[in-house]
Design a protein around this motif. Structure first.
Motif, PDB file in Angstrom:
ATOM      1  N   MET A   1       0.823  -1.212   0.000  1.00 19.79           N
ATOM      2  CA  MET A   1       0.000   0.000   0.000  1.00 19.79           C
ATOM      3  C   MET A   1       0.854   1.258   0.000  1.00 19.79           C
ATOM      4  O   MET A   1       1.876   1.342   0.663  1.00 19.79           O
ATOM      5  N   GLN A   2       0.424   2.226  -0.735  1.00 17.16           N
ATOM      6  CA  GLN A   2       1.084   3.531  -0.661  1.00 17.16           C
ATOM      7  C   GLN A   2       0.010   4.598  -0.491  1.00 17.16           C
ATOM      8  O   GLN A   2      -1.156   4.373  -0.789  1.00 17.16           O
ATOM      9  N   LEU A   3       0.439   5.756  -0.052  1.00 15.33           N
ATOM     10  CA  LEU A   3      -0.523   6.832   0.193  1.00 15.33           C
ATOM     11  C   LEU A   3      -0.318   7.962  -0.813  1.00 15.33           C
ATOM     12  O   LEU A   3       0.799   8.401  -1.054  1.00 15.33           O
ATOM     13  N   ILE A   4      -1.423   8.375  -1.386  1.00 19.63           N
ATOM     14  CA  ILE A   4      -1.373   9.562  -2.236  1.00 19.63           C
ATOM     15  C   ILE A   4      -2.161  10.648  -1.520  1.00 19.63           C
ATOM     16  O   ILE A   4      -3.322  10.457  -1.176  1.00 19.63           O
ATOM     17  N   LYS A   5      -1.512  11.769  -1.272  1.00 16.96           N
ATOM     18  CA  LYS A   5      -2.198  12.865  -0.580  1.00 16.96           C
ATOM     19  C   LYS A   5      -2.097  14.106  -1.448  1.00 16.96           C
ATOM     20  O   LYS A   5      -1.003  14.529  -1.812  1.00 16.96           O
ATOM     21  N   ASN A   6      -3.237  14.659  -1.766  1.00 18.77           N
ATOM     22  CA  ASN A   6      -3.284  15.816  -2.671  1.00 18.77           C
ATOM     23  C   ASN A   6      -2.403  15.614  -3.900  1.00 18.77           C
ATOM     24  O   ASN A   6      -1.692  16.518  -4.328  1.00 18.77           O
ATOM     25  N   GLY A   7      -2.434  14.413  -4.429  1.00 19.15           N
ATOM     26  CA  GLY A   7      -1.707  14.129  -5.662  1.00 19.15           C
ATOM     27  C   GLY A   7      -0.249  13.736  -5.474  1.00 19.15           C
ATOM     28  O   GLY A   7       0.416  13.351  -6.424  1.00 19.15           O
ATOM     29  N   ALA A   8       0.276  13.828  -4.236  1.00 19.25           N
ATOM     30  CA  ALA A   8       1.683  13.476  -4.005  1.00 19.25           C
ATOM     31  C   ALA A   8       1.783  12.117  -3.315  1.00 19.25           C
ATOM     32  O   ALA A   8       0.981  11.796  -2.445  1.00 19.25           O
ATOM     33  N   PHE A   9       2.755  11.322  -3.729  1.00 19.43           N
ATOM     34  CA  PHE A   9       3.001  10.030  -3.080  1.00 19.43           C
ATOM     35  C   PHE A   9       3.850  10.307  -1.846  1.00 19.43           C
ATOM     36  O   PHE A   9       4.997  10.724  -1.962  1.00 19.43           O
ATOM     37  N   ILE A  10       3.269  10.110  -0.671  1.00 23.71           N
ATOM     38  CA  ILE A  10       4.014  10.469   0.535  1.00 23.71           C
ATOM     39  C   ILE A  10       3.999   9.327   1.562  1.00 23.71           C
ATOM     40  O   ILE A  10       3.194   8.404   1.462  1.00 23.71           O
ATOM     41  N   ALA A  11       4.897   9.433   2.522  1.00 22.36           N
ATOM     42  CA  ALA A  11       4.939   8.432   3.585  1.00 22.36           C
ATOM     43  C   ALA A  11       3.728   8.626   4.492  1.00 22.36           C
ATOM     44  O   ALA A  11       3.325   9.759   4.770  1.00 22.36           O
ATOM     45  N   ASP A  12       3.182   7.505   4.926  1.00 21.19           N
ATOM     46  CA  ASP A  12       1.980   7.578   5.753  1.00 21.19           C
ATOM     47  C   ASP A  12       2.377   7.591   7.230  1.00 21.19           C
ATOM     48  O   ASP A  12       2.985   6.658   7.717  1.00 21.19           O
TER      49      ASP A  12
END
Ligand code: SF4
Lengths: 112, 172, 552
Positions: B1-12
């Motif tokens: 799983m990865q997190l996309i926040k406001n279009g950016a792939f970031i560490a959760d």
């Protein structure tokens, strides 16, 4: 989907639809898919049928050549191999209401 | 799983905490049941708090508590189950929730566009999703017919802007 | 007719590009069938028995001659030279190859058409009255509302993954030709006491496994608030509809389970909230903009009498028969509505060859302002024909086997594709319809029997609307053998009703005789002026049952 294979069917073949155009195809002894049921490998008995289906399925996902692989009941007749159910006969031959379409040419009188 | 926040792939930085598990030291997302049971303790903890709603747990259940949460995670048990699309819109439009609304569970890449439109700003996605795929999927349509939570002008209002523009020009 | 502007066009083109990418990924093996299936199903691509099937949207059943010619071309080049018009006013192609579908979509887009939302659990094509704009007593052209709904529902981000497919129909006359009471939402245009136009909203009707007639939930929704109201209904359904059990996932069940009153309360509550935001309020300019597209064509001022046509009818019985059943009253003097029967005796209901489509396109261009409609009865309609042209129109239609004088009669049957094409079918539908058609081919007999709708479906999904046929026929499968269950007394119009099962199912060999027995019984006991439906409503099932099962 009604009318697939009857429980306890003894003589069966494996069918699918070809990915690119949806055409009905049958698994052959050479592990190919043929549009003609006459080329199909026939399995007698439950074990052989399951083995045949398993083979069909290995030629299904990785290559993505066909979809919806399943077993169905067939009969050997004078005129060749025929599907047992109405549904599979229609798949084998074409619509009963458009005998000019589908593969009925090789199966004279199939919908008679 | 990865997190996309406001279009950016970031560490959760968030941890989903199962009901029977101990709370971690940092930011934690808990179930509705845990929230209902341990409300005071969870608030007293003084750490960022998120809540996770299952399909069938409508946001009206937490409407009064929304200021307690930095994240509301909405579950998709199957990609076909589209209840949370309505939940997200309610959170944004009805309850004015400004924190993170996160999609978790079964979502297909071809759904990103819809998710963003209804107000999800964070998505937990499969590992095979790349920034290219994200961009392509989210940007599939330039304009949208309906108003939704993303605040984009609908085609209808764009048409009227154009018309107003044209008539202003004609008048001038 | 509505014409795309830059926004509509861009959206459709972007959709084609998206689907082209999805097909390419599938053919390259990057997507498995499990992953691809939901994607193709969002674009009207099904896998049927012999091939893929592509369902093309015909928004509210309206087509231009140019579009009809394009459909003919597509059917000829990418398919086997024919298409099938459905009860949802769409067109289905039975044999397209997956690899060709992106090209088909390009062709469609070039004439402002698409396959968006013709499958999947989303808001489907909004259907309407095929007499729209021409029907006497119409309050407004229902296609204006349909187009507004089409735009609002296209890629609606909140309602693209509903518990079940969702169908909306709109009618603007008292006589309901759009079957709004058997749709998830039926919109009826009404006028209130002060003469203001608004909408009555019926919710929770549906056919399928458990047929139910819709309940009136909205009594008078103001024009500007229609979308807010629809959004409210959809939101209530999306949040509360069942998702655990397919057969109970329709809005029908939600209304049934919580009751019409509670449904109404929930919808009203949601509606008030949505209305408050004003986001979906329809600006009058937008209504006006769309309305302009549906402005009446340039009618001539004509006398309503057409003595030359009457004279020809007196001489030619075939023409007179056709006038009697296939031509309907128009609201403008000197004009008529012409129904094109896609039910030649013994042929497949709703099928139309490329040549026939081209003939229709030409005739429409010459005589009917280049406009063609699709009726949910699987016929076509020319909605604006000068009465004085009727003879020529008839001749031209007749030359292409499109003038069978049977609209509304027993051989004008609805039938779904059934087991001849459909992957879900239990039994064949088309051959049954064909044999009934042959049995009753005598035109005088048909006229004597009067208005009679026979609807046949090949399985419980009821695409052939069997529940609302005056006589309904449902194909069932008993251990691999086709059987047919018969219902009586269904109706799809403003007197909508679900038919009653007459008794045990009939075999393929018995079914046509069973229909014959029903018809004979009716002819024996009917009172003056009654159609079969009236007789059934007066006497009930019993007399028919007795005759049908007398030998058993
Ligand atoms: S009613 Fe059944 S058989 Fe007929 S088209 Fe629909 S799904 Fe197929």
């Amino acid at each position: 989907m009604a009318q697939h294979s009857r429980k306890g069917a003894q003589v069966q073949a494996v069918t699918a639809n070809r990915l690119t155009d949806g055409v009905v195809v049958y698994l052959t002894p050479q592990n190919g898919w043929s549009p003609s049921l006459q080329d199909a490998e026939i399995a007698e008995g439950k074990e052989a049928a399951e083995a045949l289906l398993a083979r069909g399925q290995t030629f299904f996902e990785p290559g993505n050549f066909v979809l919806d692989v399943y077993l169905f009941e067939v009969e050997r007749t004078e005129a060749g191999i025929r599907a047992a159910s109405v549904r599979e006969t229609i798949r084998q031959a074409g619509p009963t209401v458009r005998v000019d379409l589908g593969k009925q040419a090789e199966l004279e009188g199939v919908h008679a | 799983m990865q997190l996309i926040k406001n279009g950016a792939f970031i560490a959760d930085v968030w941890t989903h905490v199962a009901d029977e598990d101990e709370l971690p030291d940092g930011p934690a997302i808990v179930s509705l049941q845990r929230w209902q049971k341990e409300q005071n303790a969870l608030v007293a903890r003084g750490k960022p708090l998120g809540i996770r709603l299952k399909s069938g747990e409508a946001p009206s259940l937490i409407a009064a508590d929304l200021d307690k949460f930095d994240v509301v995670a909405l579950e998709f048990p199957a990609y076909r189950n589209g209840r949370a699309y309505s939940y997200a819109r309610l959170l944004r439009e009805r309850y004015g929730y400004k924190g993170e609304v996160r999609a978790v569970g079964a979502v297909l890449r071809d759904q990103f566009y819809f998710l963003v439109r209804v107000g999800f700003d964070a998505l937990e996605v499969r590992d095979n999703i790349t920034p290219e795929i994200w961009k392509e999927s989210v940007g599939v349509f330039t304009n949208d017919y309906q108003p939704s939570s993303d605040g984009k002008p609908s085609v209808m209002s764009l048409r009227h802007r154009l018309a107003a523009h044209a008539s202003a020009r004609n008048a001038g | 007719m509505y014409r795309y502007d830059e926004f509509d066009l861009k959206l459709v083109n972007e959709r084609v590009a998206q689907f082209r990418g999805q097909v390419a990924r599938r053919l390259a093996g990057e997507l498995s069938e499990d992953e691809f299936k939901p994607l193709r199903l969002m674009n009207g691509v099904y896998l049927q028995l012999h091939a893929y099937m592509l369902r093309i949207a015909i928004p509210y059943g309206t087509l231009s001659s140019r579009q009809v010619r394009k459909l003919a071309h597509i059917a000829r080049v990418y398919d086997k030279g024919y298409g099938h018009f459905t009860t949802r006013q769409n067109l289905q192609l039975n044999w397209p190859a997956l690899k060709d579908i992106p090209a088909v979509l390009d062709e469609l887009a070039s004439v402002e058409m698409h396959c968006i939302q013709t499958s999947g659990n989303c808001i489907r094509n909004t259907t309407s009255d095929h007499y729209a704009g021409s029907a006497p007593g119409e309050l407004e052209d229902p296609r204006v509302v349909c187009e507004i709904i089409r735009q609002w529902s296209t890629f609606h981000p909140e309602f693209s993954f509903l518990p079940r497919k969702f169908k909306i129909a709109v009618s603007a006359t008292e006589h309901d030709r759009a079957a709004i009471r058997v749709h998830d939402i039926g919109v009826q245009v009404v006028k209130n006491a002060t003469g203001e136009l608004g909408y009555e909203v019926w919710v929770g009707g549906g056919l399928g496994r458990t047929p139910i007639i819709g309940k009136k939930v909205g009594d008078f929704v103001p024009r500007a608030d229609l979308l807010s109201y629809l959004e409210a209904v959809l939101r209530v359904y999306n949040m509360s509809g069942r998702r655990d059990y397919l057969y109970k996932s329709g809005i029908t069940f939600l209304v049934h389970e919580i009751g019409a009153e509670e449904m109404k309360r929930l919808v009203e509550e949601e509606f008030e909230e949505i209305r408050k935001t004003g986001a979906l309020q329809l600006p009058q300019e937008e209504v006006d903009r769309i309305q302009k597209y549906f402005a009446p064509p340039a009618y001539e001022t004509l006398s309503d009498a057409a003595p030359e046509i009457d004279a020809l009818a007196a001489k030619e019985k075939n023409f007179a028969d056709w006038l009697k059943t296939n031509v309907a009253q128009h609201k403008v003097p000197g004009y008529a509505i012409v129904n094109i029967s896609l039910k030649p005796i013994g042929k497949t209901p709703g099928d139309c060859s490329s040549e026939q489509m081209e003939a229709v396109a030409d005739i429409a261009e010459k005589f009917a302002f280049s406009e063609v409609r699709v009726a949910h009865e699987q016929n076509l309609t020319l909605a604006n024909v000068r009465k004085k042209d009727l003879y020529e129109v008839w001749k031209a239609l007749d030359a292409s086997e499109l003038a069978t004088p049977n609209v509304g009669l027993i051989t004008d049957q609805i039938a779904c594709p059934g087991l001849d094409y459909c992957n879900l079918a239990n039994a064949r539908s088309i051959p049954i319809a064909q044999r009934i058609s042959e049995r009753f081919k005598d035109v005088d007999l048909q006229q004597k029997i009067g208005r009679l709708h026979i609807n046949t479906s090949g399985c419980i999904n009821a695409c052939g609307h069997h529940h609302v046929g005056h006589i309904g026929i449902l194909g069932v499968d008993k251990k691999g053998v086709e059987y047919y269950q018969v219902t009586l007394g269904g109706a799809a119009d403003e007197t909508a009703a679900v038919g009653e099962i007459v008794g045990p199912a009939f075999t393929e060999g018995e079914i046509v005789d069973a229909v014959d027995t029903i018809v004979k019984t009716y002819l024996d006991i009917r009172k003056d002026g009654e159609i079969l439906l009236d007789t059934y409503r007066r006497v009930g099932l019993q007399p028919f049952k007795e005759k049908l099962y007398a030998a058993h």
